[in-house]
Design an enzyme around this catalytic site. Structure first.
Site, short mmCIF file in Angstrom:
data_model
loop_
_atom_site.label_atom_id
_atom_site.label_comp_id
_atom_site.label_asym_id
_atom_site.label_seq_id
_atom_site.Cartn_x
_atom_site.Cartn_y
_atom_site.Cartn_z
N GLU A 81 34.03 15.07 -27.96
CA GLU A 81 33.82 14.16 -29.08
C GLU A 81 35.04 13.26 -29.26
O GLU A 81 36.17 13.74 -29.39
CB GLU A 81 33.56 14.93 -30.38
CG GLU A 81 33.28 14.00 -31.56
CD GLU A 81 33.02 14.72 -32.86
OE1 GLU A 81 33.00 14.03 -33.92
OE2 GLU A 81 32.85 15.96 -32.86
N GLY A 86 36.57 8.07 -33.83
CA GLY A 86 36.19 6.70 -34.12
C GLY A 86 35.44 6.08 -32.96
O GLY A 86 34.70 6.74 -32.24
N LYS A 129 37.34 18.48 -28.72
CA LYS A 129 37.75 17.25 -29.41
C LYS A 129 39.21 17.01 -29.05
O LYS A 129 40.10 17.70 -29.56
CB LYS A 129 37.57 17.37 -30.92
CG LYS A 129 38.09 16.16 -31.69
CD LYS A 129 37.03 15.56 -32.55
CE LYS A 129 37.57 14.34 -33.30
NZ LYS A 129 36.53 13.63 -34.05
N GLY A 170 27.93 10.08 -37.68
CA GLY A 170 27.13 11.17 -37.14
C GLY A 170 27.54 11.70 -35.79
O GLY A 170 26.78 12.43 -35.15
#
Length: 205
Positions: A99, A102, A32, A14
């Site tokens: 973001e 993992g 990202k 999520g």
């Protein structure tokens, strides 16, 4: 303006949805640094589709790798080496949501991990989803971040599991932003509802 780093205890738990909610709540920019796989439908594409406001900007990846694997392995397949000097946060006068890929100890090369991307001034949000072992993974993640001096908060993702959440709250003693439920779907309206719900919690970090 603040920078928020969204990480998680595993993959597919999520982070991207949580990032979209944070971006919408603060009308923040999104970045990202490392995308591994799904380049035609990347996490940046997904977040951009879920955002309603016109203020947020979406910055390009530092590394866009073809294979959905750990960054160090995906980079090796592509014949490149990931270096921190090439992972430069975008310049912006807005809040920035970053973001991760993992969890925080996912390798980006032979000596460094996602943790090395996180700067001291970042506010780190850990997305925790219940599964067998998730308590251990959450505590390890949060405790390592706290040991490194980061300000940490948690978002729970998925169906409520009270005993799991209660012990995580008790043993981490970090702010709990709330829970993203197991929704039948996520679209702009659902993201906007969560953004309104969590906005004050984000601003209070």
């Amino acid at each position: 303006m603040k920078t928020y780093f969204v990480t998680g205890i595993s993959t597919e738990i999520g982070k991207t949805i949580a990032s979209a909610i944070l971006v919408e709540a603060l009308q923040a920019d999104y970045w990202k640094p490392i995308q591994a796989g799904e380049l035609d439908d990347s996490d940046t594409h997904k977040v951009e589709r879920l955002i309603s406001n016109k203020t947020s900007k979406f910055h390009p990846n530092s590394y866009a790798l073809k294979t959905p694997m750990s960054p160090h392995a995906a980079a090796d397949i592509d014949g490149v080496t990931i270096t921190l000097k090439d992972i430069k946060p975008p310049k912006t006068n807005n809040h920035l949501v970053i973001e991760g890929a993992g969890g925080i100890l996912v390798p980006i090369n032979q000596t460094q991990t996602i943790l090395d991307i996180i700067k001291p001034e970042y506010h780190v949000i850990v997305v925790s989803r219940h599964y067998l072992g998730s308590i251990n993974h959450t505590l390890l993640t949060v405790n390592l971040l706290k040991e490194k001096g980061f300000k940490v908060a948690i978002i729970f993702s998925g169906d409520e599991h009270k005993t799991t959440e209660d012990i995580i709250k008790k043993m981490t003693q970090v702010p709990i932003i709330g829970r993203i439920d197991e929704e039948p779907y996520f679209d702009r309206n659902v993201i906007l509802e969560y953004a309104d719900k969590f906005q004050s919690e984000f601003l209070g970090l």
